[in-house]
Design an enzyme around this catalytic site. Sequence first.
Site, PDB file in Angstrom:
ATOM      1  N   SER A 143       0.854  -1.186   0.000  1.00  5.62           N
ATOM      2  CA  SER A 143       0.000   0.000   0.000  1.00  5.62           C
ATOM      3  C   SER A 143       0.891   1.236   0.000  1.00  5.62           C
ATOM      4  CB  SER A 143      -0.887   0.010   1.250  1.00  5.62           C
ATOM      5  OG  SER A 143      -1.506   1.278   1.390  1.00  5.62           O
ATOM      6  N   TYR A 156      -2.896  -1.465   9.885  1.00  5.73           N
ATOM      7  CA  TYR A 156      -2.823  -1.762   8.450  1.00  5.73           C
ATOM      8  C   TYR A 156      -1.449  -1.378   7.887  1.00  5.73           C
ATOM      9  CZ  TYR A 156      -3.952  -1.277   3.446  1.00  5.73           C
ATOM     10  OH  TYR A 156      -3.960  -1.370   2.067  1.00  5.73           O
ATOM     11  N   LYS A 160       1.416  -3.873   6.217  1.00  5.20           N
ATOM     12  CA  LYS A 160       1.928  -3.716   4.854  1.00  5.20           C
ATOM     13  C   LYS A 160       3.424  -3.379   4.873  1.00  5.20           C
ATOM     14  CE  LYS A 160      -1.895  -4.371   2.423  1.00  5.20           C
ATOM     15  NZ  LYS A 160      -2.028  -5.459   1.438  1.00  5.20           N
TER      16      LYS A 160
HETATM   17  P1  NAD Z   1     -11.339  -5.639  -2.156  1.00  2.00           P
HETATM   18  O1  NAD Z   1     -11.933  -5.583  -0.791  1.00  2.00           O
HETATM   19  O2  NAD Z   1     -12.107  -5.159  -3.320  1.00  2.00           O
HETATM   20  O3  NAD Z   1     -10.847  -7.131  -2.442  1.00  2.00           O
HETATM   21  C1  NAD Z   1     -10.156  -7.872  -1.490  1.00  2.00           C
HETATM   22  C2  NAD Z   1     -10.471  -9.337  -1.695  1.00  2.00           C
HETATM   23  O4  NAD Z   1      -9.697 -10.073  -0.736  1.00  2.00           O
HETATM   24  C3  NAD Z   1     -11.940  -9.693  -1.443  1.00  2.00           C
HETATM   25  O5  NAD Z   1     -12.437 -10.489  -2.514  1.00  2.00           O
HETATM   26  C4  NAD Z   1     -11.904 -10.481  -0.139  1.00  2.00           C
HETATM   27  O6  NAD Z   1     -12.911 -11.490  -0.063  1.00  2.00           O
HETATM   28  C5  NAD Z   1     -10.520 -11.081  -0.198  1.00  2.00           C
HETATM   29  N1  NAD Z   1     -10.005 -11.479   1.116  1.00  2.00           N
HETATM   30  C6  NAD Z   1      -9.951 -10.746   2.242  1.00  2.00           C
HETATM   31  N2  NAD Z   1      -9.442 -11.479   3.249  1.00  2.00           N
HETATM   32  C7  NAD Z   1      -9.163 -12.704   2.741  1.00  2.00           C
HETATM   33  C8  NAD Z   1      -8.625 -13.888   3.284  1.00  2.00           C
HETATM   34  N3  NAD Z   1      -8.277 -13.991   4.567  1.00  2.00           N
HETATM   35  N4  NAD Z   1      -8.484 -14.943   2.469  1.00  2.00           N
HETATM   36  C9  NAD Z   1      -8.864 -14.879   1.173  1.00  2.00           C
HETATM   37  N5  NAD Z   1      -9.377 -13.788   0.605  1.00  2.00           N
HETATM   38  C10 NAD Z   1      -9.528 -12.703   1.383  1.00  2.00           C
HETATM   39  O7  NAD Z   1      -9.969  -4.821  -2.015  1.00  2.00           O
HETATM   40  P2  NAD Z   1      -8.943  -4.225  -3.080  1.00  2.00           P
HETATM   41  O8  NAD Z   1      -9.080  -2.773  -3.043  1.00  2.00           O
HETATM   42  O9  NAD Z   1      -9.014  -4.946  -4.364  1.00  2.00           O
HETATM   43  O10 NAD Z   1      -7.576  -4.555  -2.332  1.00  2.00           O
HETATM   44  C11 NAD Z   1      -6.698  -5.590  -2.733  1.00  2.00           C
HETATM   45  C12 NAD Z   1      -5.361  -5.366  -2.060  1.00  2.00           C
HETATM   46  O11 NAD Z   1      -4.836  -4.094  -2.434  1.00  2.00           O
HETATM   47  C13 NAD Z   1      -5.445  -5.373  -0.529  1.00  2.00           C
HETATM   48  O12 NAD Z   1      -4.322  -6.057   0.004  1.00  2.00           O
HETATM   49  C14 NAD Z   1      -5.375  -3.906  -0.189  1.00  2.00           C
HETATM   50  O13 NAD Z   1      -4.830  -3.669   1.080  1.00  2.00           O
HETATM   51  C15 NAD Z   1      -4.474  -3.374  -1.290  1.00  2.00           C
HETATM   52  N6  NAD Z   1      -4.634  -1.939  -1.527  1.00  2.00           N
HETATM   53  C16 NAD Z   1      -5.782  -1.434  -2.050  1.00  2.00           C
HETATM   54  C17 NAD Z   1      -5.880  -0.067  -2.274  1.00  2.00           C
HETATM   55  C18 NAD Z   1      -7.093   0.566  -2.885  1.00  2.00           C
HETATM   56  O14 NAD Z   1      -7.126   1.805  -2.999  1.00  2.00           O
HETATM   57  N7  NAD Z   1      -8.095  -0.186  -3.299  1.00  2.00           N
HETATM   58  C19 NAD Z   1      -4.819   0.778  -1.942  1.00  2.00           C
HETATM   59  C20 NAD Z   1      -3.674   0.231  -1.382  1.00  2.00           C
HETATM   60  C21 NAD Z   1      -3.588  -1.128  -1.188  1.00  2.00           C
END
Ligand code: NAD
Length: 250
Positions: A143, A156, A160
């Site tokens: 992140s 969080y 990360k």
């Molecule tokens: P999202 O919530 O849309 O998708 C996350 C997916 O992970 C979901 O399908 C959920 O069911 C699955 N998940 C959660 N815990 C789980 C577990 N224990 N086992 C299996 N599956 C699990 O989120 P996203 O925005 O696509 O985020 C994906 C990654 O990117 C995450 O690690 C998040 O921290 C990181 N991230 C996202 C953003 C953003 O702006 N969206 C920014 C920085 C980092």
Amino acid sequence: MTRSLEGKVAVITGAGSGIGRGCARRLAEDKAAIAVWDLNPDGAAETVSLIESEGGKAIAITADCADKAAIKAAADETRAKLGPVSILVNNAGIAPFTAFTDIEDDEFDKVIRINLRGPWLVTKELVGDMLAAKWGRIINITSSSTQTGSPMQSHYVASKGGLFGLTKALALELGKTGITVNLIPPGSIDTPMLRGAPIDGDAYGATLPVGRLGKVEDIAAACAFLASEEASYFTGQTMSVNGGRYMGSA
Ligand code: NAD
């Protein structure tokens, strides 16, 4: 040099939604066979049907990617159905917003368990396949908050940040094995996670240097490069896909 991932098997955790789904669709487009691992069976199934409708190959596996036994079962099923795994995208994560003084031990432990211990366990389970093949790609989704900090997200950001350290340590340890280990710290990407956060995503996106939120395709493009043969001299690196939110030091 070809960009095709034909013959490669990719595990993408948390690929039932958002960034993971975007990466899964992109790597499938590049001809990898995809194992979609997610806690949410409906999301995983939807990703697989999207990939199939786009001409790709994928299977859905419901698994808690922080549970050792579930990871082992998911890996066994993936190997049985698709073959040994050579690409891993550690993407599953959760991102709660809680004031530091209100975070109970359980909440801290849950975030560390899913965001840090999970990738450590999944990597440990799958790296043997890559060592045997003398080829592998491990891509960790962290992140941009590890670069800038983020209020209300101390657990969080700590989780990360741990994944950042794991990436560098593994890149060194695996350097001569044909396996690269890199990370993508996304900026603000338009996904269900972002839309569930206590911020006005569109207003925030407009303040960024590129003037918009990121799309999952922005992350998927970086993921596709890191997974490719062309990226074999790229390891231990941070590919900051963030619309200019943070510009690291040289
Ligand atoms: P999202 O919530 O849309 O998708 C996350 C997916 O992970 C979901 O399908 C959920 O069911 C699955 N998940 C959660 N815990 C789980 C577990 N224990 N086992 C299996 N599956 C699990 O989120 P996203 O925005 O696509 O985020 C994906 C990654 O990117 C995450 O690690 C998040 O921290 C990181 N991230 C996202 C953003 C953003 O702006 N969206 C920014 C920085 C980092």
